[in-house]
Design an enzyme around this catalytic site. Sequence first.
Site, PDB file in Angstrom:
ATOM      1  N   ARG A  16       0.821  -1.217   0.000  1.00 37.40           N
ATOM      2  CA  ARG A  16       0.000   0.000   0.000  1.00 37.40           C
ATOM      3  C   ARG A  16       0.859   1.273   0.000  1.00 37.40           C
ATOM      4  O   ARG A  16       0.516   2.277   0.627  1.00 37.40           O
ATOM      5  CB  ARG A  16      -0.970   0.005   1.186  1.00 37.40           C
ATOM      6  CG  ARG A  16      -2.124  -0.978   1.021  1.00 37.40           C
ATOM      7  CD  ARG A  16      -3.088  -0.909   2.184  1.00 37.40           C
ATOM      8  NE  ARG A  16      -2.451  -1.319   3.429  1.00 37.40           N
ATOM      9  CZ  ARG A  16      -2.857  -0.989   4.650  1.00 37.40           C
ATOM     10  NH1 ARG A  16      -3.921  -0.222   4.796  1.00 37.40           N
ATOM     11  NH2 ARG A  16      -2.225  -1.413   5.711  1.00 37.40           N
ATOM     12  N   LEU A  18       1.317   3.493  -2.272  1.00 38.32           N
ATOM     13  CA  LEU A  18       0.668   4.685  -2.831  1.00 38.32           C
ATOM     14  C   LEU A  18      -0.260   5.313  -1.794  1.00 38.32           C
ATOM     15  O   LEU A  18      -0.328   6.534  -1.665  1.00 38.32           O
ATOM     16  CB  LEU A  18      -0.099   4.322  -4.110  1.00 38.32           C
ATOM     17  CG  LEU A  18      -0.798   5.489  -4.815  1.00 38.32           C
ATOM     18  CD1 LEU A  18       0.203   6.582  -5.204  1.00 38.32           C
ATOM     19  CD2 LEU A  18      -1.554   5.011  -6.056  1.00 38.32           C
ATOM     20  N   LYS A 139     -20.108   3.642  -7.005  1.00 39.62           N
ATOM     21  CA  LYS A 139     -19.608   2.294  -7.250  1.00 39.62           C
ATOM     22  C   LYS A 139     -19.275   2.053  -8.721  1.00 39.62           C
ATOM     23  O   LYS A 139     -20.055   2.409  -9.596  1.00 39.62           O
ATOM     24  CB  LYS A 139     -20.754   1.341  -6.903  1.00 39.62           C
ATOM     25  CG  LYS A 139     -20.470   0.293  -5.895  1.00 39.62           C
ATOM     26  CD  LYS A 139     -21.804  -0.349  -5.511  1.00 39.62           C
ATOM     27  CE  LYS A 139     -21.838  -1.808  -5.891  1.00 39.62           C
ATOM     28  NZ  LYS A 139     -20.930  -2.654  -5.131  1.00 39.62           N
ATOM     29  N   TRP A 588     -19.265  -8.218   1.571  1.00 35.61           N
ATOM     30  CA  TRP A 588     -18.003  -7.583   1.921  1.00 35.61           C
ATOM     31  C   TRP A 588     -16.885  -8.610   2.148  1.00 35.61           C
ATOM     32  O   TRP A 588     -15.883  -8.325   2.787  1.00 35.61           O
ATOM     33  CB  TRP A 588     -18.185  -6.648   3.126  1.00 35.61           C
ATOM     34  CG  TRP A 588     -18.816  -5.338   2.711  1.00 35.61           C
ATOM     35  CD1 TRP A 588     -18.859  -4.817   1.442  1.00 35.61           C
ATOM     36  CD2 TRP A 588     -19.491  -4.383   3.542  1.00 35.61           C
ATOM     37  NE1 TRP A 588     -19.508  -3.590   1.444  1.00 35.61           N
ATOM     38  CE2 TRP A 588     -19.917  -3.311   2.717  1.00 35.61           C
ATOM     39  CE3 TRP A 588     -19.792  -4.318   4.913  1.00 35.61           C
ATOM     40  CZ2 TRP A 588     -20.605  -2.186   3.219  1.00 35.61           C
ATOM     41  CZ3 TRP A 588     -20.472  -3.212   5.402  1.00 35.61           C
ATOM     42  CH2 TRP A 588     -20.877  -2.159   4.565  1.00 35.61           C
ATOM     43  N   ASP A 626     -27.807  -5.889  11.047  1.00 42.44           N
ATOM     44  CA  ASP A 626     -27.449  -4.864  10.062  1.00 42.44           C
ATOM     45  C   ASP A 626     -27.333  -5.457   8.672  1.00 42.44           C
ATOM     46  O   ASP A 626     -26.664  -6.456   8.475  1.00 42.44           O
ATOM     47  CB  ASP A 626     -26.093  -4.242  10.425  1.00 42.44           C
ATOM     48  CG  ASP A 626     -26.176  -3.380  11.677  1.00 42.44           C
ATOM     49  OD1 ASP A 626     -27.226  -2.762  11.893  1.00 42.44           O
ATOM     50  OD2 ASP A 626     -25.176  -3.331  12.419  1.00 42.44           O
ATOM     51  N   HIS A 721     -21.571  11.522   9.780  1.00 40.61           N
ATOM     52  CA  HIS A 721     -20.287  11.735   9.104  1.00 40.61           C
ATOM     53  C   HIS A 721     -19.719  13.114   9.422  1.00 40.61           C
ATOM     54  O   HIS A 721     -18.571  13.391   9.140  1.00 40.61           O
ATOM     55  CB  HIS A 721     -20.451  11.615   7.584  1.00 40.61           C
ATOM     56  CG  HIS A 721     -21.022  10.298   7.163  1.00 40.61           C
ATOM     57  ND1 HIS A 721     -20.401   9.104   7.450  1.00 40.61           N
ATOM     58  CD2 HIS A 721     -22.138   9.979   6.495  1.00 40.61           C
ATOM     59  CE1 HIS A 721     -21.126   8.107   6.961  1.00 40.61           C
ATOM     60  NE2 HIS A 721     -22.178   8.615   6.376  1.00 40.61           N
TER      61      HIS A 721
HETATM   62  N1  GLN Z   1     -24.160  -1.375  13.885  1.00 38.85           N
HETATM   63  C1  GLN Z   1     -23.179  -0.751  13.043  1.00 38.85           C
HETATM   64  C2  GLN Z   1     -22.604   0.452  13.748  1.00 38.85           C
HETATM   65  O1  GLN Z   1     -23.299   1.119  14.429  1.00 38.85           O
HETATM   66  C3  GLN Z   1     -23.772  -0.343  11.715  1.00 38.85           C
HETATM   67  C4  GLN Z   1     -22.724   0.182  10.778  1.00 38.85           C
HETATM   68  C5  GLN Z   1     -23.192   0.417   9.352  1.00 38.85           C
HETATM   69  O2  GLN Z   1     -24.352   0.441   9.068  1.00 38.85           O
HETATM   70  N2  GLN Z   1     -22.292   0.600   8.434  1.00 38.85           N
HETATM   71  O3  GLN Z   1     -21.442   0.756  13.638  1.00 38.85           O
END
Ligand code: GLN
Length: 781
Positions: A16, A18, A139, A588, A626, A721
């Site tokens: 990694r 770069l 994406k 993932w 989730d 965020h």
């Molecule tokens: N339960 C996860 C969290 O709170 C959900 C994360 C997600 O949706 N990416 O971190």
Amino acid sequence: MTTIHNLGFPRIGAKRELKFALESYWKGESSRDALKNLGTELRARHWAHQQDLDWVPVGDFAFYDQVLDMSFTLGNLPGRVQGFEGDALDNYFRVARGRSAAGSKVSRSAAASKDSPSTRNADHPHCCGGGVAAAEMTKWFDTNYHYIVPEFTAATEFKLDASRLVAQLAEARAQGVKAKPVIIGPVTYLSLGKAKDNSSKLDLLQRLLPIYAELLDTLAAQGAEWVQIDEPILVTELGADWQHAFNTAYHHLKTARIKILLATYFGELAENKYLAANLPVAGLHIDAINGQADVQPLLGLLPAHKVLSLGVINGRNIWKTDLSAVLDWVEPLAERLGKRLWIAPTCSLLHVPVDLNSEEKLDAEVKSWLAYALQKLDELLVLGKALTLGRGAVKAELAENAAALAARRNSTRVHNPAVRAAVAQITAQLGQRQSSYGVRAARQAALLKLPSFPTTTIGSFPQTAQIRQARSAFKAGHLDVASYRAAMHAEIERSVREQEALDLDVLVHGEAERNDMVEYFGEQLDGYAFSQFGWVQSYGSRCVKPPILFGDISRPRPMTVEWIAYAQSLTKKPMKGMLTGPVTILNWSFVRDDQPRSVSCHQLALAIRDEVLDLEKAGVPIIQIDEAALREGLPLRQSQWQQYLHWAVESFRITANGVADGTQIHTHMCYSEFNDIIASIADMDADVITIETSRSDMELLDAFENFQYPNEIGPGVYDIHSPNIPTVQQIVSLMEKAAERIPAERLWVNPDCGLKTRQWVEVIPALQNMVAAARQLRAQM
Ligand code: GLN
Ligand code: ZN
């Protein structure tokens, strides 16, 4: 003689390099020259790795993204960065990353809990008067790579800047490799972009084609014999206007003095194969694994002068290729096509890690089954030799390959009969709750006694430096089990006490013990392996290291029960247990190539179902599963969506629905376009779904309203965020908008997503305001 070539090489570096160079440059800790020199060094190294190929890709290296490179080559910069006086590379990073008025980087709204961004919406940039908004990112087809979306308006003009390609061609030539420049084709380029004024993108084609023609002539003048033009949108469903655009484009380019290899990948051409076969180009590359069905028909369709390049080594996974099996079907084609046959990986190797030999800790048995980019190139050389000189020339290599594959096929670590039997016994009943939502909701209301507008969070609380230190000390063996457990219990207790002080209604344990929402589960499931250097670029300098799902999945012991039961023991308020769903774990991970994704998903579903039932048994009244990546798994062609959604939803239902009526099931999804999957979301039948909505001003709820979604919803009321603290009034007004769409008695109040990337000093005031807003809403009712 069969020509062997490559479509693209991972640019991030085996270690990694770069990534680290970019981040150090962005922080101002190293010079632009140092970064540019590293770029030169990486290109040289990567070409050296490929020097035995007949054609080596040039122009596949990018400091941030290959689509953004193409925008610069075509002179298509967003208006807001035009006229920039400084260094071109800095301007390039301004488009990629944005710039605040003060000159520092604008925070990028990537999904916080995974190193994987959701689609970023440039209409809601995080900045700011005087600054520059980063371009939108989304994406790249069905991969986990994200590109910078080109921006268009009706007035967009193009202007060639071939300097990057010309310079890299000169570098490659100086190194003595046979260079094949790689560019993104005009039709794919337009289709990937976004018209900011809703004008028709195709109207720009006439302006774009002369620039492409000029580019091809420039490459020819530099001595390039072939150019690879990537047009992967040919594997998607195309309207008549887009099909027409292909004809227009390639007829315009056919006078260029360079041979065009039109490259498609990631899927089947299907109905587009007539179009693709007949474009006036010198050769066609197809993904002969995902598009194997195209091969036979193309042999008949392809005009006799054209090269057919077959992608026979999977550029999307990390498994060894079955070389003898490939030869079995390619040898007759080589016989028939002679020099017209080329072979290659299916797509650019951008989507696989660089070098398996870097792995020192990887389970030796699993390692013997794998191939990263460099090993895939070795496989290509073996295939090339076998096709040109006969299998005898590579006898030892073929024998070694066959032995590794046989070992994998017969390994008891891959095949677990008990898991197979359990999957075979799955019935529709397994995914069925005991009663319908209405009955369950009444039962849950009686048990949980929650107020209206109940408040909760999405699972994680701040991952402090102490938490990370304790976890890495434990992993490194510097902290014993008892001390580690005590440290995590202290963190859980802290988050429970904070949540009680905030007076939230449904608590969580905070996920302190989790490094990552997929890896945490993968590490505890049989059938998973973990690499040290299995990094794949996700966007810019960000990489992900997907766990390797190699065998039948089983759960040797409970994975989360002790933490969550401990959390519940600390409080009288209901505790919400936290799990990652089977579809997200699958999407993932690097997955198996020896069984359908749906089978792996069902295996994961059964394992996590057991965890759900154990949590219920331990007295946890609410369980959240989730499914952040459910939408990400949608196939490229819409005609295949239903099939995917069917097994994805079924897997979720198997996981969730074994519980009693009184146990409340939640699910969570990050920012998504919900419109086209709303029926499937309803089909999941979770009692409560929490979603990321705040940046959409609750407009994402329209999909739920129009569908008359029947169960409860927690639309996120603030963007996790951003460090901004939402005010009570902002939250109340968002919830009022939500209540215009969803009956108030079915609404929850919660943040957009998990809080692990935030700090407690931000989280506490934000949640205080959220709880105050819920109280105000109750009073207003
Ligand atoms: N339960 C996860 C969290 O709170 C959900 C994360 C997600 O949706 N990416 O971190
Ligand atoms: Zn989320």
